[in-house]
Design a protein around this motif. Sequence first.
Motif, PDB file in Angstrom:
ATOM      1  N   ARG A   3       0.831  -1.201   0.000  1.00 42.78           N
ATOM      2  CA  ARG A   3       0.000   0.000   0.000  1.00 42.78           C
ATOM      3  C   ARG A   3       0.865   1.252   0.000  1.00 42.78           C
ATOM      4  NH1 ARG A   3      -4.553   0.403   4.506  1.00 42.78           N
ATOM      5  NH2 ARG A   3      -5.247  -1.390   3.277  1.00 42.78           N
ATOM      6  N   LYS A   4       1.979   1.204   0.736  1.00 47.91           N
ATOM      7  CA  LYS A   4       2.899   2.342   0.793  1.00 47.91           C
ATOM      8  C   LYS A   4       3.508   2.602  -0.584  1.00 47.91           C
ATOM      9  CE  LYS A   4       6.857   4.006   3.434  1.00 47.91           C
ATOM     10  NZ  LYS A   4       7.816   3.673   4.516  1.00 47.91           N
ATOM     11  N   GLY A   5       3.937   1.522  -1.246  1.00 47.78           N
ATOM     12  CA  GLY A   5       4.519   1.664  -2.577  1.00 47.78           C
ATOM     13  C   GLY A   5       3.509   2.165  -3.577  1.00 47.78           C
ATOM     14  N   SER A   6       2.268   1.689  -3.450  1.00 47.60           N
ATOM     15  CA  SER A   6       1.212   2.126  -4.356  1.00 47.60           C
ATOM     16  C   SER A   6       0.914   3.607  -4.170  1.00 47.60           C
ATOM     17  CB  SER A   6      -0.050   1.297  -4.115  1.00 47.60           C
ATOM     18  OG  SER A   6      -1.096   1.713  -4.948  1.00 47.60           O
ATOM     19  N   SER A   7       0.886   4.064  -2.936  1.00 45.82           N
ATOM     20  CA  SER A   7       0.630   5.479  -2.661  1.00 45.82           C
ATOM     21  C   SER A   7       1.741   6.351  -3.226  1.00 45.82           C
ATOM     22  CB  SER A   7       0.510   5.715  -1.143  1.00 45.82           C
ATOM     23  OG  SER A   7      -0.562   4.985  -0.608  1.00 45.82           O
ATOM     24  N   TYR A   8       2.974   5.875  -3.101  1.00 47.47           N
ATOM     25  CA  TYR A   8       4.116   6.617  -3.645  1.00 47.47           C
ATOM     26  C   TYR A   8       4.000   6.722  -5.163  1.00 47.47           C
ATOM     27  CZ  TYR A   8       8.896   7.689  -5.052  1.00 47.47           C
ATOM     28  OH  TYR A   8      10.003   8.259  -5.634  1.00 47.47           O
ATOM     29  N   GLY A  56       8.935   2.532 -13.816  1.00 47.97           N
ATOM     30  CA  GLY A  56       8.880   1.342 -14.650  1.00 47.97           C
ATOM     31  C   GLY A  56       7.997   1.514 -15.873  1.00 47.97           C
ATOM     32  N   VAL A  57       7.722   0.391 -16.510  1.00 47.77           N
ATOM     33  CA  VAL A  57       7.019   0.405 -17.794  1.00 47.77           C
ATOM     34  C   VAL A  57       5.616   0.996 -17.679  1.00 47.77           C
ATOM     35  CG1 VAL A  57       6.021  -1.072 -19.578  1.00 47.77           C
ATOM     36  CG2 VAL A  57       8.352  -1.494 -18.770  1.00 47.77           C
ATOM     37  N   ARG A  58       4.856   0.579 -16.684  1.00 50.13           N
ATOM     38  CA  ARG A  58       3.482   1.084 -16.565  1.00 50.13           C
ATOM     39  C   ARG A  58       3.449   2.580 -16.314  1.00 50.13           C
ATOM     40  NH1 ARG A  58       0.101  -3.421 -12.999  1.00 50.13           N
ATOM     41  NH2 ARG A  58       0.317  -5.147 -14.493  1.00 50.13           N
ATOM     42  N   GLY A  59       4.292   3.049 -15.411  1.00 49.23           N
ATOM     43  CA  GLY A  59       4.322   4.477 -15.124  1.00 49.23           C
ATOM     44  C   GLY A  59       4.773   5.283 -16.325  1.00 49.23           C
ATOM     45  N   GLY A  60       5.832   4.818 -16.993  1.00 43.66           N
ATOM     46  CA  GLY A  60       6.316   5.519 -18.176  1.00 43.66           C
ATOM     47  C   GLY A  60       5.291   5.541 -19.286  1.00 43.66           C
ATOM     48  N   ALA A  61       4.626   4.389 -19.502  1.00 41.92           N
ATOM     49  CA  ALA A  61       3.601   4.316 -20.545  1.00 41.92           C
ATOM     50  C   ALA A  61       2.418   5.221 -20.225  1.00 41.92           C
ATOM     51  CB  ALA A  61       3.128   2.879 -20.713  1.00 41.92           C
ATOM     52  N   GLY A  62       2.020   5.266 -18.947  1.00 48.40           N
ATOM     53  CA  GLY A  62       0.895   6.114 -18.555  1.00 48.40           C
ATOM     54  C   GLY A  62       1.179   7.590 -18.774  1.00 48.40           C
ATOM     55  N   LEU A  63       2.378   8.018 -18.418  1.00 49.81           N
ATOM     56  CA  LEU A  63       2.745   9.413 -18.633  1.00 49.81           C
ATOM     57  C   LEU A  63       2.874   9.718 -20.120  1.00 49.81           C
ATOM     58  CD1 LEU A  63       5.354   9.753 -15.759  1.00 49.81           C
ATOM     59  CD2 LEU A  63       3.117  10.851 -15.852  1.00 49.81           C
ATOM     60  N   GLY A  64       3.407   8.760 -20.884  1.00 49.15           N
ATOM     61  CA  GLY A  64       3.473   8.936 -22.326  1.00 49.15           C
ATOM     62  C   GLY A  64       2.101   9.040 -22.959  1.00 49.15           C
ATOM     63  N   LEU A  65       1.163   8.248 -22.441  1.00 47.46           N
ATOM     64  CA  LEU A  65      -0.221   8.310 -22.937  1.00 47.46           C
ATOM     65  C   LEU A  65      -0.831   9.681 -22.679  1.00 47.46           C
ATOM     66  CD1 LEU A  65      -2.734   6.925 -24.139  1.00 47.46           C
ATOM     67  CD2 LEU A  65      -3.266   6.102 -21.824  1.00 47.46           C
ATOM     68  N   GLY A 192      17.420  12.349 -12.296  1.00 48.89           N
ATOM     69  CA  GLY A 192      17.129  10.962 -11.957  1.00 48.89           C
ATOM     70  C   GLY A 192      17.894  10.494 -10.738  1.00 48.89           C
ATOM     71  N   THR A 193      19.154  10.901 -10.600  1.00 49.40           N
ATOM     72  CA  THR A 193      19.947  10.500  -9.439  1.00 49.40           C
ATOM     73  C   THR A 193      19.320  10.994  -8.148  1.00 49.40           C
ATOM     74  OG1 THR A 193      21.993  10.499 -10.730  1.00 49.40           O
ATOM     75  CG2 THR A 193      22.216  10.694  -8.341  1.00 49.40           C
ATOM     76  N   VAL A 194      18.888  12.254  -8.148  1.00 52.80           N
ATOM     77  CA  VAL A 194      18.252  12.826  -6.960  1.00 52.80           C
ATOM     78  C   VAL A 194      16.930  12.118  -6.658  1.00 52.80           C
ATOM     79  CG1 VAL A 194      17.240  14.914  -5.972  1.00 52.80           C
ATOM     80  CG2 VAL A 194      19.338  15.060  -7.329  1.00 52.80           C
ATOM     81  N   LEU A 195      16.117  11.926  -7.688  1.00 50.38           N
ATOM     82  CA  LEU A 195      14.801  11.312  -7.481  1.00 50.38           C
ATOM     83  C   LEU A 195      14.915   9.856  -7.054  1.00 50.38           C
ATOM     84  CD1 LEU A 195      12.969  12.879 -10.551  1.00 50.38           C
ATOM     85  CD2 LEU A 195      12.575  13.406  -8.140  1.00 50.38           C
ATOM     86  N   LEU A 196      15.898   9.136  -7.550  1.00 48.43           N
ATOM     87  CA  LEU A 196      16.105   7.747  -7.121  1.00 48.43           C
ATOM     88  C   LEU A 196      16.549   7.680  -5.670  1.00 48.43           C
ATOM     89  CD1 LEU A 196      17.816   6.236 -10.292  1.00 48.43           C
ATOM     90  CD2 LEU A 196      15.628   5.502  -9.315  1.00 48.43           C
ATOM     91  N   GLN A 197      17.360   8.650  -5.241  1.00 50.39           N
ATOM     92  CA  GLN A 197      17.760   8.696  -3.831  1.00 50.39           C
ATOM     93  C   GLN A 197      16.560   8.938  -2.933  1.00 50.39           C
ATOM     94  OE1 GLN A 197      20.757  11.759  -3.795  1.00 50.39           O
ATOM     95  NE2 GLN A 197      22.391  10.392  -4.499  1.00 50.39           N
ATOM     96  N   VAL A 198      15.680   9.851  -3.350  1.00 52.82           N
ATOM     97  CA  VAL A 198      14.453  10.114  -2.591  1.00 52.82           C
ATOM     98  C   VAL A 198      13.588   8.865  -2.553  1.00 52.82           C
ATOM     99  CG1 VAL A 198      12.322  11.453  -2.544  1.00 52.82           C
ATOM    100  CG2 VAL A 198      14.492  12.578  -3.088  1.00 52.82           C
ATOM    101  N   GLN A 199      13.460   8.202  -3.692  1.00 50.48           N
ATOM    102  CA  GLN A 199      12.674   6.971  -3.765  1.00 50.48           C
ATOM    103  C   GLN A 199      13.240   5.906  -2.838  1.00 50.48           C
ATOM    104  OE1 GLN A 199      12.958   4.357  -7.299  1.00 50.48           O
ATOM    105  NE2 GLN A 199      10.776   4.727  -7.570  1.00 50.48           N
ATOM    106  N   HIS A 200      14.553   5.768  -2.813  1.00 50.45           N
ATOM    107  CA  HIS A 200      15.198   4.756  -1.969  1.00 50.45           C
ATOM    108  C   HIS A 200      14.949   5.056  -0.490  1.00 50.45           C
ATOM    109  CE1 HIS A 200      18.067   1.740  -0.747  1.00 50.45           C
ATOM    110  NE2 HIS A 200      18.738   2.650  -0.043  1.00 50.45           N
ATOM    111  N   ARG A 201      15.087   6.326  -0.111  1.00 49.42           N
ATOM    112  CA  ARG A 201      14.840   6.694   1.283  1.00 49.42           C
ATOM    113  C   ARG A 201      13.398   6.446   1.660  1.00 49.42           C
ATOM    114  NH1 ARG A 201      18.479  11.094   0.234  1.00 49.42           N
ATOM    115  NH2 ARG A 201      16.735  12.514  -0.111  1.00 49.42           N
ATOM    116  N   HIS A 202      12.485   6.722   0.736  1.00 53.21           N
ATOM    117  CA  HIS A 202      11.058   6.511   1.014  1.00 53.21           C
ATOM    118  C   HIS A 202      10.776   5.033   1.255  1.00 53.21           C
ATOM    119  CE1 HIS A 202       6.698   7.140   0.628  1.00 53.21           C
ATOM    120  NE2 HIS A 202       6.695   6.019  -0.071  1.00 53.21           N
ATOM    121  N   ARG A 203      11.390   4.171   0.462  1.00 56.34           N
ATOM    122  CA  ARG A 203      11.137   2.743   0.607  1.00 56.34           C
ATOM    123  C   ARG A 203      11.730   2.193   1.891  1.00 56.34           C
ATOM    124  NH1 ARG A 203      12.259   0.808  -5.689  1.00 56.34           N
ATOM    125  NH2 ARG A 203      10.198   1.394  -6.482  1.00 56.34           N
TER     126      ARG A 203
END
Length: 205
Positions: A3-8, A56-65, A192-203
């Motif tokens: 649920r936490k990952g889904s909310s993120y 990932g693929v779903r998120g990238g595809a959704g934003l592309g759509l 991307g480096t900054v956002l991945l660090q934020v993502q890692h800390r969040h997880r």
Amino acid sequence: MTRKGSSYTISILGVFGALIILQAYIPMIGYIRIFPAWPAISTIHLTVILGGVLLGVRGGAGLGLLWGTISLIKAYTSATDPMTLLLFQNPVIAIVPRVMVGIVAALVFNYIAKNVRTGTGATVKMVAAGVAGALTNTGLVIGFTWLFFASRAAQVVPGADASNLGWLLIAALAINAMAEAAMAAVVTPILGTVLLQVQHRHRKA
């Protein structure tokens, strides 16, 4: 997905989706116009590529759509150059290349050396994801344009015919393609480096 990952994921999609809308409709933010009668250089692909890297693929595809749908709407309501008016009223040309930007960026970053998500290796992957995503958009637009307009090539490029339309489009859009790929190669690893660090800390939290 927890649920936490889904909310993120939903939160990032919301933020990036809002950014794409702002980029599309604020002049000289999402589209940088150099020549009045020629398609503008896009910056929206950067947001879609970063979405693919992070989500990932779903998120990238959704934003592309979302980007593709906006491109289609703008072609009918506020086209600013003849080529946009002609090409991007076709749903395939407007939407499919944009969706593939997010998918290709996601595949390059998340499925090549999957465990490498930090350091020099991750930087190299983000550069590759950015360039691949940007060139995917231009390449598919050219390919679909040739597919749909080969029989009436002169409508797209004066003096063109079915045999040379593709090459003329490549030559004509080379500046756009190089500029968009260069931007993606620089911006994707920086943000991307900054956002991945934020993502890692969040997880980990």
